[in-house]
Design a protein around this motif. Structure first.
Motif, short mmCIF file in Angstrom:
data_model
loop_
_atom_site.label_atom_id
_atom_site.label_comp_id
_atom_site.label_asym_id
_atom_site.label_seq_id
_atom_site.Cartn_x
_atom_site.Cartn_y
_atom_site.Cartn_z
N PRO A 1 -4.24 13.82 -10.28
CA PRO A 1 -3.85 11.89 -10.15
C PRO A 1 -4.65 11.58 -9.91
O PRO A 1 -6.18 11.92 -9.11
CB PRO A 1 -2.90 12.17 -9.32
N PRO A 2 -5.21 10.40 -10.67
CA PRO A 2 -6.57 9.65 -10.60
C PRO A 2 -6.53 8.91 -9.15
O PRO A 2 -7.72 9.14 -8.23
CB PRO A 2 -6.58 8.21 -11.13
N TYR A 3 -5.66 8.15 -8.71
CA TYR A 3 -5.61 8.03 -6.84
C TYR A 3 -4.56 8.91 -5.64
O TYR A 3 -3.80 9.30 -6.20
CB TYR A 3 -4.81 6.36 -6.85
N TYR A 4 -5.54 8.73 -4.37
CA TYR A 4 -5.29 9.04 -3.06
C TYR A 4 -4.47 8.18 -2.07
O TYR A 4 -5.90 7.35 -1.53
CB TYR A 4 -5.82 10.56 -3.20
N PRO A 5 -3.64 7.67 -2.41
CA PRO A 5 -3.56 6.72 -1.24
C PRO A 5 -3.68 6.60 -0.43
O PRO A 5 -3.82 7.69 0.33
CB PRO A 5 -2.00 5.76 -1.04
N GLN A 6 -4.35 6.23 0.31
CA GLN A 6 -4.40 5.98 2.13
C GLN A 6 -3.47 5.00 3.12
O GLN A 6 -3.48 5.35 4.55
CB GLN A 6 -6.12 5.43 2.44
N ILE A 7 -3.12 4.10 2.09
CA ILE A 7 -1.79 3.56 2.95
C ILE A 7 -0.98 3.39 2.14
O ILE A 7 -0.32 3.81 1.60
CB ILE A 7 -2.79 2.26 2.81
N GLU A 8 0.26 3.14 2.97
CA GLU A 8 1.30 2.61 2.58
C GLU A 8 1.89 1.61 3.42
O GLU A 8 1.94 1.69 4.44
CB GLU A 8 2.75 4.35 3.14
N ASP B 1 -1.37 3.33 7.87
CA ASP B 1 -2.19 4.22 7.48
C ASP B 1 -0.83 5.27 6.67
O ASP B 1 0.32 5.28 7.50
CB ASP B 1 -2.86 4.78 8.37
N ILE B 2 -1.24 6.32 5.36
CA ILE B 2 -0.67 6.30 5.55
C ILE B 2 0.25 7.93 5.84
O ILE B 2 -0.67 8.88 6.91
CB ILE B 2 -0.70 7.50 3.45
N THR B 3 1.57 8.51 6.49
CA THR B 3 1.86 9.55 7.10
C THR B 3 2.37 10.79 6.15
O THR B 3 1.74 12.00 6.70
CB THR B 3 2.95 8.78 7.97
N LYS C 1 5.34 0.33 4.81
CA LYS C 1 6.47 1.05 5.82
C LYS C 1 7.14 0.77 6.76
O LYS C 1 6.51 -0.33 7.28
CB LYS C 1 6.33 2.26 6.25
N ASN C 2 9.03 0.10 6.84
CA ASN C 2 9.13 -0.96 7.75
C ASN C 2 8.22 -2.45 7.89
O ASN C 2 8.59 -3.47 9.40
CB ASN C 2 8.60 -0.63 8.96
N GLY C 3 8.08 -2.79 6.63
CA GLY C 3 7.23 -4.08 6.71
C GLY C 3 6.27 -4.93 6.33
O GLY C 3 6.04 -5.40 6.71
N PRO D 1 0.72 1.22 -2.97
CA PRO D 1 -0.29 0.09 -2.79
C PRO D 1 -1.30 1.61 -2.63
O PRO D 1 -0.92 2.85 -2.16
CB PRO D 1 -0.07 -0.52 -1.64
N ILE D 2 -2.67 1.40 -2.59
CA ILE D 2 -3.50 2.63 -2.64
C ILE D 2 -4.27 2.96 -1.19
O ILE D 2 -5.20 3.09 -0.88
CB ILE D 2 -4.58 2.92 -3.94
N ASP D 3 -5.26 1.59 -1.43
CA ASP D 3 -6.48 1.39 -0.02
C ASP D 3 -6.69 -0.37 -0.08
O ASP D 3 -5.87 -1.21 -0.56
CB ASP D 3 -7.49 1.89 -0.44
N VAL D 4 -7.04 -0.92 1.10
CA VAL D 4 -7.23 -1.87 1.34
C VAL D 4 -8.61 -2.55 0.79
O VAL D 4 -10.09 -2.20 1.07
CB VAL D 4 -7.12 -2.25 2.99
N LEU D 5 -8.48 -4.06 0.73
CA LEU D 5 -9.75 -4.20 -0.26
C LEU D 5 -10.91 -5.82 1.21
O LEU D 5 -9.08 -6.38 1.93
CB LEU D 5 -9.74 -5.13 -1.52
N TYR D 6 -12.15 -4.92 1.78
CA TYR D 6 -11.84 -6.44 2.84
C TYR D 6 -12.87 -6.89 1.95
O TYR D 6 -14.22 -7.29 1.37
CB TYR D 6 -12.18 -5.41 3.79
N LEU D 7 -13.44 -8.37 2.82
CA LEU D 7 -14.22 -9.49 2.55
C LEU D 7 -15.37 -9.15 3.54
O LEU D 7 -15.07 -8.29 4.62
CB LEU D 7 -13.96 -10.75 3.27
N PRO D 8 -16.70 -8.91 3.28
CA PRO D 8 -17.60 -9.46 4.41
C PRO D 8 -17.59 -9.31 5.61
O PRO D 8 -18.31 -8.55 6.36
CB PRO D 8 -18.76 -10.18 3.55
N THR D 9 -16.60 -10.31 5.98
CA THR D 9 -16.30 -10.77 6.91
C THR D 9 -15.57 -9.77 7.80
O THR D 9 -15.18 -9.67 8.77
CB THR D 9 -15.73 -12.01 6.85
#
Length: 393
Positions: free
Chosen positions: A174-181, A189-191, A183-185, A356-364
């Motif tokens: 697969p093209p993606y390997y999720p780093q996050i999930e 980090d993916i378990t 869960k519980n609302g 979800p796959i990963d988080v996007l961050y702003l420069p801040t």
């Protein structure tokens, strides 16, 4: 799993034979909507190993369900004038498998069946055919793709009639390997990571047969067994094919040849009409109860090869099956109030079909959103198994 099983082929052919000849105008005769359910016997007597037989029933051509299976039957392999060997039902309902046997090639054998309803069936006694070894399974690339060939011969000049089946296995990445999930609302980090590789599997659905009756020698040279287009995702990484070879009697070959013609040549108005194929299995205590299928007796020879992407022409545009999955989607949190983020995550990621796959961050350093995609683009288990085959290198 076979894509078009013998049970399905015979059931559809039986219904078509009842309905044809027909007209161009669509018409569903009463005979098709009230088809009698006949026993379908799928398999052969393996003279050097375990025999596996699948029992099912024919079904209406407009049925919306899978073919009904025949369970709780009693099966035996019978030597003419001799021993009987049990073929008990396995944990897979409708599938019956014997212990590993070595049958006498000088004897004739048949399969006997007694259903739970008390109907008794038996195939005709047939001689044992010894299948010669496969000489080679080769492949060659062309401008249209890759073709796999089979080569075999019989020095005794007694086989003459051949049939092949094959099982394909290939890598899926697969093209993606999720780093996050989600869960519980909340995001975390993916378990349990998703697999990074899976293996697809498919059995042959076409009938592959050949004979050498018109040749001076019993030799099959470069018989085209399987063709894969350049764009096949099965060639994306590593591909394997296991070829199984069976020797046949002339009668069994004729049966498979008719079945092949009927399943492949009913596409136009001018194609031959289907034959009412039955086989060599008869009901012994009720002549009105037909049975479909041919039970031969022979040994099996097999050979496996692997093909890697690095062996194929570099200019081939091989696909991996995930082209529609790229690029990933973006779920932005822009202008979302803090108290609204939970609702946004809930609306997007509460379904297990969108992940979800990963988080996007702003420069801040603030979270601006998340990369995401459908489950089918992430979890390769939707397309195969994450359990590595025992034969895989």
């Amino acid at each position: 799993m076979r894509a078009l099983s013998l049970s399905f082929r015979l059931a559809v052919l039986w219904c078509l034979a009842l309905a044809l000849p027909g007209c161009i105008d669509p018409y569903m005769p009463d005979a098709i909507s009230t088809t009698k359910s006949y026993l379908v016997v799928d398999g052969f007597i393996n003279s050097r190993g375990s025999t596996s037989i699948k029992l099912s029933r024919t079904f209406d051509i407009d049925a919306k369900t899978a073919p009904p299976i025949e369970t709780r039957a009693t099966l035996f392999i019978e030597e003419e004038g001799g021993t009987r060997y049990a073929v008990p039902e396995t944990s897979v309902k409708g599938t019956y498998t014997s212990a590993s046997l070595t049958l006498n090639p000088a004897k004739n054998y048949r399969l006997s069946i007694r259903t739970s309803a008390g109907l008794e069936y038996a195939s005709t006694f047939v001689p044992v055919k010894t299948t010669p070894p496969i000489d080679a399974v080769t492949w060659r690339p062309s401008e249209n793709g890759l073709t796999i060939y089979i080569n075999t011969h019989d020095d005794t000049n007694t086989t003459k009639y051949y049939r092949w089946e094959y099982e394909e296995t290939w890598e899926i990445k697969p093209p993606y390997y999720p780093q996050i999930e989600y869960k519980n609302g909340q995001m975390q980090d993916i378990t349990v990571p998703f697999p990074t590789i899976c293996w697809g599997n498919s059995n042959s659905s076409e009938i592959k047969i050949s004979n050498t009756t018109r040749l001076t020698q019993d030799v099959v040279a470069d018989f085209p067994l399987r063709a894969l287009p350049i764009t096949s995702d099965r060639l994306a990484y590593r591909y394997s094919i296991l070829v199984k070879q069976y020797a046949q009697t002339a009668e069994e070959y004729i049966h498979w040849d008719l079945l092949k013609r009927n399943t492949e040549n009913i596409g136009t108005l001018f194609d031959p009409l289907p034959t009412q194929l039955t086989g060599n299995v008869q009901c012994l205590n009720n002549a009105a109860e037909l049975a479909l299928g041919y039970v031969g007796a022979h040994s099996t020879e097999q050979k496996r090869i692997f093909i890697s992407r690095t062996e194929l022409p570099r200019n081939w545009r091989v696909t991996n099956g995930y082209e529609n999955c790229v690029p990933p989607d973006t779920v932005f949190l822009k202008n979302t109030r803090l108290d609204g983020i939970a609702a946004l995550l809930q609306s997007n990621f509460s379904s297990p079909l969108y992940l979800p796959i990963d988080v996007l961050y702003l420069p801040t350093g603030r979270v601006s959103g998340y990369l995401a995609k459908s489950n089918d683009c992430i979890d390769c288990r939707t397309r195969g198994t994450a359990v590595k085959p025992s034969f895989w290198p």
